[in-house]
Design an enzyme around this catalytic site. Sequence first.
Site, PDB file in Angstrom:
ATOM      1  CB  CYS A 120       0.260  68.326  26.964  1.00 16.56           C
ATOM      2  SG  CYS A 120       0.081  70.103  27.185  1.00 16.56           S
ATOM      3  CG  ASP A 154     -12.196  81.674  19.499  1.00 18.88           C
ATOM      4  OD1 ASP A 154     -11.753  80.507  19.595  1.00 18.88           O
ATOM      5  OD2 ASP A 154     -13.176  82.094  20.157  1.00 18.88           O
ATOM      6  CG  ASP A 171      -2.284  79.975  19.282  1.00 15.25           C
ATOM      7  OD1 ASP A 171      -1.962  78.812  19.569  1.00 15.25           O
ATOM      8  OD2 ASP A 171      -2.483  80.864  20.139  1.00 15.25           O
ATOM      9  CG  ASP A 208      -1.541  69.932  20.412  1.00 19.23           C
ATOM     10  OD1 ASP A 208      -1.742  68.946  21.140  1.00 19.23           O
ATOM     11  OD2 ASP A 208      -0.525  70.639  20.501  1.00 19.23           O
TER      12      ASP A 208
HETATM   13  C1  LIG Z   1      -1.090  73.048  23.780  1.00 19.76           C
HETATM   14  S1  LIG Z   1      -0.755  74.578  23.041  1.00 19.76           S
HETATM   15  C2  LIG Z   1      -0.552  74.075  21.381  1.00 19.76           C
HETATM   16  C3  LIG Z   1       0.815  73.555  21.062  1.00 19.76           C
HETATM   17  C4  LIG Z   1       1.096  73.476  19.579  1.00 19.76           C
HETATM   18  N1  LIG Z   1       0.136  72.639  18.888  1.00 19.76           N
HETATM   19  C5  LIG Z   1       2.490  72.994  19.260  1.00 19.76           C
HETATM   20  O1  LIG Z   1       2.673  71.837  18.890  1.00 19.76           O
HETATM   21  O2  LIG Z   1       3.437  73.784  19.378  1.00 19.76           O
HETATM   22  C6  LIG Z   1      -2.324  75.325  23.017  1.00 19.76           C
HETATM   23  C7  LIG Z   1      -2.420  76.631  22.230  1.00 19.76           C
HETATM   24  O3  LIG Z   1      -3.811  76.935  22.117  1.00 19.76           O
HETATM   25  C8  LIG Z   1      -3.922  78.340  22.041  1.00 19.76           C
HETATM   26  N2  LIG Z   1      -5.342  78.708  22.264  1.00 19.76           N
HETATM   27  C9  LIG Z   1      -5.987  78.925  23.433  1.00 19.76           C
HETATM   28  N3  LIG Z   1      -7.285  79.215  23.196  1.00 19.76           N
HETATM   29  C10 LIG Z   1      -7.459  79.176  21.855  1.00 19.76           C
HETATM   30  C11 LIG Z   1      -8.568  79.408  20.986  1.00 19.76           C
HETATM   31  N4  LIG Z   1      -9.777  79.729  21.459  1.00 19.76           N
HETATM   32  N5  LIG Z   1      -8.366  79.300  19.655  1.00 19.76           N
HETATM   33  C12 LIG Z   1      -7.142  78.986  19.155  1.00 19.76           C
HETATM   34  N6  LIG Z   1      -6.067  78.771  19.931  1.00 19.76           N
HETATM   35  C13 LIG Z   1      -6.221  78.855  21.254  1.00 19.76           C
HETATM   36  C14 LIG Z   1      -2.930  78.843  23.053  1.00 19.76           C
HETATM   37  O4  LIG Z   1      -2.575  80.192  22.768  1.00 19.76           O
HETATM   38  C15 LIG Z   1      -1.775  77.848  22.867  1.00 19.76           C
HETATM   39  O5  LIG Z   1      -0.829  78.387  21.992  1.00 19.76           O
END
Ligand SMILES: C[S@@+](CC[C@H](N)C(=O)[O-])C[C@H]1O[C@@H](n2cnc3c(N)ncnc32)[C@H](O)[C@@H]1O
Length: 381
Positions: A298, A181, A151, A239
């Site tokens: 979502c 990232d 994340d 996700d």
């Molecule tokens: C929809 S949430 C994920 C929920 C998680 N899969 C769960 O079940 O608890 C999206 C996540 O993507 C992360 N995110 C945003 N940009 C990102 C990136 N470039 N690389 C990795 N994670 C990222 C955010 O910090 C956030 O925690």
Amino acid sequence: MESRPGGAAGMAANFPEQFLVFLRENNIDPGVYDACETLPRYLRIVQHGERSSEEVLALVEQVRRDARCEVAEVAGVPGFLRVADRAVRLSQLQAHASGDVVGMDVSSGVAVLALGVEPGHNVLDLCCAPGAKLLCLAEGVAPAGSVTGVDVSPARIATCRSLVKRHAGSARMLVRLYAEDGAVFSARAPRDRWWDPQALRDSGRGRQQQRGGPWCGSRLLGTEYAASGGELYDRVLVDAECTHDGSLAHIEKYRDLGWHLLATQLNRGPDVPALQLRLLENGWRLLRTGGVLVYSTCSLAAAQNECVLAAFLARHPADEARLEPVFGEHCRRPPIPVLPAQAPPAPGDVRGRLQHAVRLDPRVSGTSGLFIARIRKLRGV
Ligand SMILES: C[S@@+](CC[C@H](N)C(=O)[O-])C[C@H]1O[C@@H](n2cnc3c(N)ncnc32)[C@H](O)[C@@H]1O
């Protein structure tokens, strides 16, 4: 963002104008959020597979007593409980305080089922925080498989770490967490038996625990060694980051804590599909031939779901990337109604390949909103 005094009905009557514009532009019916008033709340029993049916029944009974409403297991999605009254708070539940249940919408459980993980799999979870699905996956691959969670937010990775530590109990959960990232993340699956002290000694790396490396649970063993495997992953979950507009829990949070939080999400909206496509491409790159990737969001916006998928499929021909039914041999279809994917503005051959993707929709499925696509990699790229 200011609240809107009138115009829309139901819950949407209080939505700020910016959100209503977003919903209009993305062809989302604001009435979908009225489900917040009527839908149940969902919980997941941690380590459900390790408990006897008597233990599960006792837990359900305990939750029922504390929640003071009807509580039942969700058919077809093992470990999930439906709590009839959505207003029930986790802090009311002894089973939550003791770590036996966590709050998790059943739509997320369906996304995990769609991935079809098996014990021994190496799984990559590219947007893993706060970690609800990660924890499920870690239970599914135990005792010898691994989950690598990524994340971009260090603070949210810390939350994942606490979650895993709290719920691992005596079980060995092989989890690596990286604050990076996901669109450029490149560590391969961990080496065979990376968690095994003997394997570490054999490799001469037993003392090479590195500061600042990824965090590994449930034992802190040889992160450097773990990080340097050469294999691609058996399963990848993307996700993806999204505007969260289909997540009823998020909408309730914005309603209760302030719509300015939603404004931050929506302002990023136009850039989100490009990020989602990059995450999907990178997840695909790290997936082994024959492996399965699940793409989920979502959001209810086609621009973040079907359109991203169509753009991906336009780059990956049918003999390389095959959309498979979300439900199949790997997971029986639970009795939860779903909607088919929408047809995006894309060439017919790509549109046709989208047919197996599904949408869980508050009004139809009785769950929070979630888009799910399951893609098998037929050959290397
Ligand atoms: C929809 S949430 C994920 C929920 C998680 N899969 C769960 O079940 O608890 C999206 C996540 O993507 C992360 N995110 C945003 N940009 C990102 C990136 N470039 N690389 C990795 N994670 C990222 C955010 O910090 C956030 O925690």
